[in-house]
Design an enzyme around this catalytic site. Structure first.
Site, PDB file in Angstrom:
ATOM      1  N   ASP A  66      40.626   6.282 -28.637  1.00 39.29           N
ATOM      2  CA  ASP A  66      41.225   7.420 -29.328  1.00 39.29           C
ATOM      3  C   ASP A  66      42.743   7.471 -29.200  1.00 39.29           C
ATOM      4  OD1 ASP A  66      40.982   7.943 -26.615  1.00 39.29           O
ATOM      5  OD2 ASP A  66      39.526   9.548 -26.853  1.00 39.29           O
ATOM      6  N   ASN A 135      33.504  19.171 -21.028  1.00 43.71           N
ATOM      7  CA  ASN A 135      32.531  19.735 -21.984  1.00 43.71           C
ATOM      8  C   ASN A 135      31.550  18.663 -22.494  1.00 43.71           C
ATOM      9  OD1 ASN A 135      34.128  18.206 -23.635  1.00 43.71           O
ATOM     10  ND2 ASN A 135      34.788  19.866 -24.978  1.00 43.71           N
ATOM     11  N   HIS A 137      32.392  15.680 -23.827  1.00 42.90           N
ATOM     12  CA  HIS A 137      32.844  14.796 -24.913  1.00 42.90           C
ATOM     13  C   HIS A 137      33.003  13.358 -24.433  1.00 42.90           C
ATOM     14  CE1 HIS A 137      37.426  15.701 -24.089  1.00 42.90           C
ATOM     15  NE2 HIS A 137      37.093  14.564 -23.527  1.00 42.90           N
ATOM     16  N   GLU A 142      33.842  15.897 -29.737  1.00 49.66           N
ATOM     17  CA  GLU A 142      33.613  17.181 -29.089  1.00 49.66           C
ATOM     18  C   GLU A 142      32.169  17.635 -29.319  1.00 49.66           C
ATOM     19  OE1 GLU A 142      35.742  18.073 -27.047  1.00 49.66           O
ATOM     20  OE2 GLU A 142      37.742  18.444 -27.828  1.00 49.66           O
TER      21      GLU A 142
HETATM   22  C1  F6R Z   1      40.187   9.196 -23.329  1.00 46.53           C
HETATM   23  C2  F6R Z   1      38.856   9.681 -23.680  1.00 46.53           C
HETATM   24  C3  F6R Z   1      38.337  10.953 -23.107  1.00 46.53           C
HETATM   25  C4  F6R Z   1      38.449  11.010 -21.583  1.00 46.53           C
HETATM   26  C5  F6R Z   1      37.915  12.325 -21.065  1.00 46.53           C
HETATM   27  C6  F6R Z   1      38.059  12.438 -19.561  1.00 46.53           C
HETATM   28  O1  F6R Z   1      40.462   7.982 -23.989  1.00 46.53           O
HETATM   29  O2  F6R Z   1      38.193   9.052 -24.451  1.00 46.53           O
HETATM   30  O3  F6R Z   1      36.991  11.109 -23.485  1.00 46.53           O
HETATM   31  O4  F6R Z   1      37.741   9.938 -21.027  1.00 46.53           O
HETATM   32  O5  F6R Z   1      38.620  13.381 -21.666  1.00 46.53           O
HETATM   33  O6  F6R Z   1      39.415  12.486 -19.219  1.00 46.53           O
HETATM   34  P1  F6R Z   1      39.870  12.451 -17.701  1.00 46.53           P
HETATM   35  O7  F6R Z   1      39.523  11.101 -17.187  1.00 46.53           O
HETATM   36  O8  F6R Z   1      41.370  12.653 -17.771  1.00 46.53           O
HETATM   37  O9  F6R Z   1      39.153  13.537 -17.006  1.00 46.53           O
END
Ligand code: F6R
Length: 253
Positions: A66, A135, A137, A142
Site C-alpha cells: 500500500d 481493527n 485491516h 478496512e
Molecule cells: C502497512 C500495512 C498495514 C500495517 C498495519 C499494522 O503496509 O499494510 O496493514 O501492517 O496497519 O501497522 P503497525 O505495524 O504499524 O501496527
C-alpha cells in the site's frame, strides 16, 4: 496456524530467517512486503543477516501492499520512503524489480488495475508478509472491504488514522485515503506470514480466534488460506485462551 514467540526480537529473528531461507533457495522469488512499526525490527534483523551472509537479493521482485494517496515517493512519510529507510538502501536490490503503488498517479483507478495486473504478470507473490491493524485491516483493507477486491483506493477509517498518527509527528496530517492491494490479491499469495506484536494487537488477535470468517474483521480471511501462519509475541497472544497459548499450532478454528 499460530506461532507464538516470547517477544518482538524473537519474532524478528524468526521471520528474518524465513526470508533468508526462501531467498537463498529461490533468488528470483516474488515477495509481498508490508510497512509499519511491526516490520521495522524484522527488516533491521533481515538486513543484518543478509549482509553477514552476503545474500544475493538482486534478482528478487517485491510488491508493497500500500501507499498513501497524495504523498510522493520522496515524501518522508510515504511508504516508499519507509521502504528505502528500513530495507532497500541497505542491500543491493535491483530498483526496477521493487514495486510500490504510486500515491500520486493521475488516474488512481487505472493505476490500481495496472498494479494488480503487474503482480499477476510477475507470477504472483510466493511469500506475503502482513501486519494487522488494531481493527483487523490487512494492507489498508478496512473492515467491510469485499473479499473479492483487487488493488483499489480506500478511505482510511478514523481508527487507522489515529493509530498511524504516531508516524506523523508535529502538525503533519495523516492522509485520508490510500491505495492498497485488494483482499483477492493478498489471498493469491502462495504463502502468508501475518505478524502481530505488542499488547495493542492482543484484542484483535482474540477477535480473530473467536470469530468465523467475516469481512468485518478482514484478517479472518486467512482462515481460508492453507499456507497462512499468524506469528505472535506473548503480548499479542495474551488474550487468547490459555489452551491455545499452550498449544498454538494444534488449535485453529
Ligand atoms: C502497512 C500495512 C498495514 C500495517 C498495519 C499494522 O503496509 O499494510 O496493514 O501492517 O496497519 O501497522 P503497525 O505495524 O504499524 O501496527
Amino acid at each position: 496456524m499460530f506461532h507464538i514467540l516470547p517477544d518482538a526480537a524473537s519474532v524478528a529473528e524468526y521471520v528474518s530467517l524465513q526470508l533468508v531461507t526462501r531467498i537463498r533457495s529461490k533468488p528470483d522469488i516474488v515477495l509481498g512486503l508490508a510497512t509499519g512499526g511491526t516490520m521495522e525490527p524484522i527488516y533491521a534483523r533481515f538486513v543484518e543477516q543478509a549482509c553477514r551472509q552476503r545474500l544475493d537479493v538482486s534478482r528478487l521482485t517485491s510488491f508493497n501492499l500500500d501507499e498513501y494517496v497524495g504523498l510522493s515517493a520522496d515524501h518522508p512519510k510515504s511508504y516508499s520512503a519507509y521502504m528505502r529507510q528500513h530495507l532497500f538502501r541497505h542491500l543491493s536490490f535491483d530498483g526496477s524489480r521493487l514495486h510500490l503503488p504510486d500515491g500520486l498517479a493521475a488516474d488512481l483507478d487505472r493505476h490500481s488495475a495496472e498494479y494488480s495486473a503487474r503482480l499477476r504478470q510477475c507470477g504472483g507473490v510466493a511469500l506475503q508478509l502482513l501486519g494487522v491493524g488494531s481493527n483487523g485491516h490487512i494492507g489498508f483493507n478496512e473492515p467491510g472491504t469485499s473479499f473479492d477486491s483487487r488493488c483499489h483506493i480506500v478511505r482510511l477509517s478514523e481508527r487507522t488514522r489515529i493509530d498511524n498518527s504516531r508516524f506523523f509527528e508535529g502538525n503533519a496530517i495523516v492522509p485520508e485515503s490510500a491505495i492498497t492491494m485488494g483482499m483477492s490479491d493478498i489471498m493469491e499469495a502462495r504463502e502468508i506470514l501475518l505478524i502481530a506484536t505488542g499488547e495493542s494487537k492482543a484484542a484483535i488477535v482474540a477477535e480473530w480466534y473467536r470469530n468465523g470468517v467475516t469481512e468485518a474483521i478482514p484478517f479472518t480471511v486467512l482462515k481460508r488460506h492453507s499456507q497462512a501462519k499468524i506469528i505472535l509475541d506473548d503480548a499479542a497472544a495474551s488474550l487468547l485462551p490459555a489452551a491455545v497459548r499452550a498449544s498454538p499450532l494444534a488449535v485453529y478454528g
